[in-house]
Scaffold this motif. Sequence first.
Motif, mmCIF file in Angstrom:
data_model
loop_
_atom_site.group_PDB
_atom_site.id
_atom_site.type_symbol
_atom_site.label_atom_id
_atom_site.label_comp_id
_atom_site.label_asym_id
_atom_site.label_seq_id
_atom_site.Cartn_x
_atom_site.Cartn_y
_atom_site.Cartn_z
ATOM 1 N N VAL A 322 0.854 -1.187 0.000
ATOM 2 C CA VAL A 322 0.000 0.000 0.000
ATOM 3 C C VAL A 322 0.892 1.239 0.000
ATOM 4 C CG1 VAL A 322 -1.801 1.270 1.226
ATOM 5 C CG2 VAL A 322 -1.800 -1.233 1.256
ATOM 6 N N TYR A 323 0.707 2.099 -0.988
ATOM 7 C CA TYR A 323 1.439 3.363 -1.070
ATOM 8 C C TYR A 323 0.463 4.499 -0.751
ATOM 9 C CZ TYR A 323 4.916 0.595 -3.603
ATOM 10 O OH TYR A 323 5.847 -0.357 -3.966
ATOM 11 N N VAL A 324 0.864 5.394 0.135
ATOM 12 C CA VAL A 324 -0.024 6.452 0.609
ATOM 13 C C VAL A 324 0.596 7.812 0.316
ATOM 14 C CG1 VAL A 324 -1.313 7.359 2.567
ATOM 15 C CG2 VAL A 324 -0.767 4.917 2.471
ATOM 16 N N ALA A 325 -0.107 8.639 -0.446
ATOM 17 C CA ALA A 325 0.335 10.005 -0.733
ATOM 18 C C ALA A 325 -0.194 10.920 0.368
ATOM 19 C CB ALA A 325 -0.170 10.457 -2.100
ATOM 20 N N GLU A 326 0.715 11.536 1.099
ATOM 21 C CA GLU A 326 0.370 12.323 2.278
ATOM 22 C C GLU A 326 0.656 13.803 1.995
ATOM 23 O OE1 GLU A 326 1.720 8.620 5.188
ATOM 24 O OE2 GLU A 326 2.930 10.442 5.096
ATOM 25 N N ILE A 327 -0.398 14.588 1.839
ATOM 26 C CA ILE A 327 -0.188 15.983 1.459
ATOM 27 C C ILE A 327 0.270 16.827 2.642
ATOM 28 C CG2 ILE A 327 -1.759 15.930 -0.485
ATOM 29 C CD1 ILE A 327 -3.888 17.210 1.216
ATOM 30 N N GLY A 328 -0.049 16.405 3.858
ATOM 31 C CA GLY A 328 0.414 17.144 5.022
ATOM 32 C C GLY A 328 1.878 16.894 5.314
ATOM 33 N N ALA A 329 2.278 15.625 5.274
ATOM 34 C CA ALA A 329 3.674 15.258 5.533
ATOM 35 C C ALA A 329 4.564 15.462 4.319
ATOM 36 C CB ALA A 329 3.755 13.803 5.982
ATOM 37 N N LYS A 330 3.956 15.697 3.136
ATOM 38 C CA LYS A 330 4.687 15.902 1.888
ATOM 39 C C LYS A 330 5.622 14.735 1.600
ATOM 40 C CE LYS A 330 4.397 20.938 1.985
ATOM 41 N NZ LYS A 330 5.121 22.232 1.916
ATOM 42 N N GLN A 331 5.034 13.551 1.571
ATOM 43 C CA GLN A 331 5.798 12.346 1.312
ATOM 44 C C GLN A 331 4.846 11.235 0.881
ATOM 45 O OE1 GLN A 331 7.543 11.189 5.085
ATOM 46 N NE2 GLN A 331 5.586 10.647 5.971
ATOM 47 N N VAL A 332 5.421 10.155 0.379
ATOM 48 C CA VAL A 332 4.686 8.923 0.135
ATOM 49 C C VAL A 332 5.297 7.853 1.013
ATOM 50 C CG1 VAL A 332 4.203 7.091 -1.545
ATOM 51 C CG2 VAL A 332 3.966 9.485 -2.212
ATOM 52 N N GLN A 333 4.443 7.118 1.720
ATOM 53 C CA GLN A 333 4.910 6.020 2.548
ATOM 54 C C GLN A 333 4.383 4.697 2.007
ATOM 55 O OE1 GLN A 333 6.051 6.936 6.835
ATOM 56 N NE2 GLN A 333 3.947 7.675 6.763
ATOM 57 N N LYS A 334 5.145 3.660 2.273
ATOM 58 C CA LYS A 334 4.811 2.324 1.781
ATOM 59 C C LYS A 334 4.558 1.387 2.961
ATOM 60 C CE LYS A 334 6.763 -1.538 -0.935
ATOM 61 N NZ LYS A 334 7.955 -2.000 -1.701
ATOM 62 N N TYR A 335 3.442 0.680 2.899
ATOM 63 C CA TYR A 335 3.107 -0.335 3.890
ATOM 64 C C TYR A 335 3.065 -1.694 3.182
ATOM 65 C CZ TYR A 335 1.789 3.531 6.942
ATOM 66 O OH TYR A 335 1.801 4.668 7.698
ATOM 67 N N VAL A 336 3.688 -2.673 3.781
ATOM 68 C CA VAL A 336 3.736 -3.999 3.164
ATOM 69 C C VAL A 336 2.933 -4.978 4.004
ATOM 70 C CG1 VAL A 336 5.951 -3.617 2.037
ATOM 71 C CG2 VAL A 336 5.901 -4.536 4.347
ATOM 72 N N PRO A 337 2.327 -5.972 3.380
ATOM 73 C CA PRO A 337 1.557 -6.958 4.141
ATOM 74 C C PRO A 337 2.419 -7.623 5.209
ATOM 75 C CG PRO A 337 1.106 -7.167 1.806
ATOM 76 C CD PRO A 337 2.251 -6.213 1.929
ATOM 77 N N TRP A 338 1.885 -7.719 6.404
ATOM 78 C CA TRP A 338 2.637 -8.302 7.512
ATOM 79 C C TRP A 338 3.004 -9.754 7.233
ATOM 80 C CZ3 TRP A 338 5.257 -6.498 11.437
ATOM 81 C CH2 TRP A 338 5.643 -7.357 12.457
ATOM 82 N N SER A 339 2.140 -10.479 6.510
ATOM 83 C CA SER A 339 2.427 -11.882 6.209
ATOM 84 C C SER A 339 3.699 -12.046 5.406
ATOM 85 C CB SER A 339 1.247 -12.505 5.452
ATOM 86 O OG SER A 339 0.988 -11.787 4.259
ATOM 87 N N SER A 340 3.964 -11.104 4.482
ATOM 88 C CA SER A 340 5.185 -11.188 3.691
ATOM 89 C C SER A 340 6.401 -10.925 4.568
ATOM 90 C CB SER A 340 5.140 -10.175 2.547
ATOM 91 O OG SER A 340 5.142 -8.842 3.036
ATOM 92 N N HIS A 341 6.248 -10.077 5.598
ATOM 93 C CA HIS A 341 7.353 -9.801 6.515
ATOM 94 C C HIS A 341 7.659 -11.042 7.342
ATOM 95 C CE1 HIS A 341 9.944 -7.750 9.288
ATOM 96 N NE2 HIS A 341 9.123 -7.904 10.308
ATOM 97 N N VAL A 342 6.601 -11.718 7.830
ATOM 98 C CA VAL A 342 6.809 -12.922 8.608
ATOM 99 C C VAL A 342 7.464 -14.008 7.783
ATOM 100 C CG1 VAL A 342 5.631 -14.762 9.879
ATOM 101 C CG2 VAL A 342 4.885 -12.394 10.146
ATOM 102 N N HIS A 343 7.027 -14.134 6.526
ATOM 103 C CA HIS A 343 7.626 -15.137 5.633
ATOM 104 C C HIS A 343 9.108 -14.845 5.421
ATOM 105 C CE1 HIS A 343 7.974 -18.021 2.384
ATOM 106 N NE2 HIS A 343 8.490 -17.067 1.629
ATOM 107 N N ALA A 344 9.435 -13.575 5.245
ATOM 108 C CA ALA A 344 10.836 -13.216 5.025
ATOM 109 C C ALA A 344 11.686 -13.552 6.235
ATOM 110 C CB ALA A 344 10.946 -11.724 4.706
#
Length: 347
Positions: A322-344
């Motif tokens: 999930v990529y989120v465009a944040e107009i207040g923080a003036k940035q884009v942040q990326k969230y990855v599925p937790w399951s993929s983190h656990v698998h890694a």
Amino acid sequence: MARTWVCAAGAVLLLSCLLLHSQLWGSPMSRKFAFHISWRTEQVLYRLDLGWPRYSEYFTGATFCVAADSLNGLVYVAQRGDNIPKVLVFTEDGYFLRAWNYTVDTPHGMFVSSTPHEQSVWITDVGSGPYGHTVKKYNSLGDIVQVLGTPGKKGTGLNPLQFDNPAELYVEDTGSIYIVDGDGGLNNRLIKLSQDFLILWLRGENGTGPAKFNIPHSVTLDSVGRVWVADRGNKRLQVFDKDTGEWLGAWDNCFTEEGPSSVRFTPDGKYMVVAQLNLSRLTVLAAPPAGSIGNCSVISTIQLADQVLPHLLEVDSKTGAVYVAEIGAKQVQKYVPWSSHVHALGT
């Protein structure tokens, strides 16, 4: 014996903490903390990717929208500001590739449609300049391929087609285009165009009833042929049949505080991810099965810091990020599925 007493004391302490938490929850005191651990039965589905992008210095304006080209592993970001590149291109790993700023005035929404033969970047432009009030199709290098609407002239007309503050669009695999037109402008409507840019159907006008809108701000499709619109001003999601435009219902019970500003489905079709701008919150809802849409159900929430202001978001159709465009923080942040983190971690 000593270990038994230690374990018992620890259990009592844990229960006491839980009781104290339940008494304080919702009180003014609890709001003073920058973050909290929720004991509600919410699932933790995503984690923040702290390494994306590799260098945040490329964000030099207000980041309004983001789109993922999952076929080619690219992420496009559009930002606003004077004398800055309006479109930035990153790899899905966060490396900056290039920028372009030729004919984008004031970007609002973005969508990438890619096949093995063509990469298309669509941008809704709400500016007042010569390219304003249009929906433009670019190639991957920033060259204009197609302009929809009447450049520089806002309006309500259909022949020729006119827009006023077109908020976002979604391009189907068949080439059909769904556009929500009316981020506070003259129009409050949802338009479906064919791949030849002919109007197939149109729904909406300003209002609160079924198939009426108050700032339609985001649009997407689910896997069973339904069109979902974030009807931001009316604090609801409205649902339409993609073939006929028939109104199928609305979800409003999850948005009592503020309406949704963005909506996307996860690749497996199990969830939808919604942004709420002024609450600085991301909410994961259970996607309904085919048939009746029922009522919305919250699965998980991600509370961002105050004034981050998540405007529009994108879900990568391959990785589920999930990529989120944040107009207040003036940035884009990326969230990855937790399951993929656990698998890694397991590998």
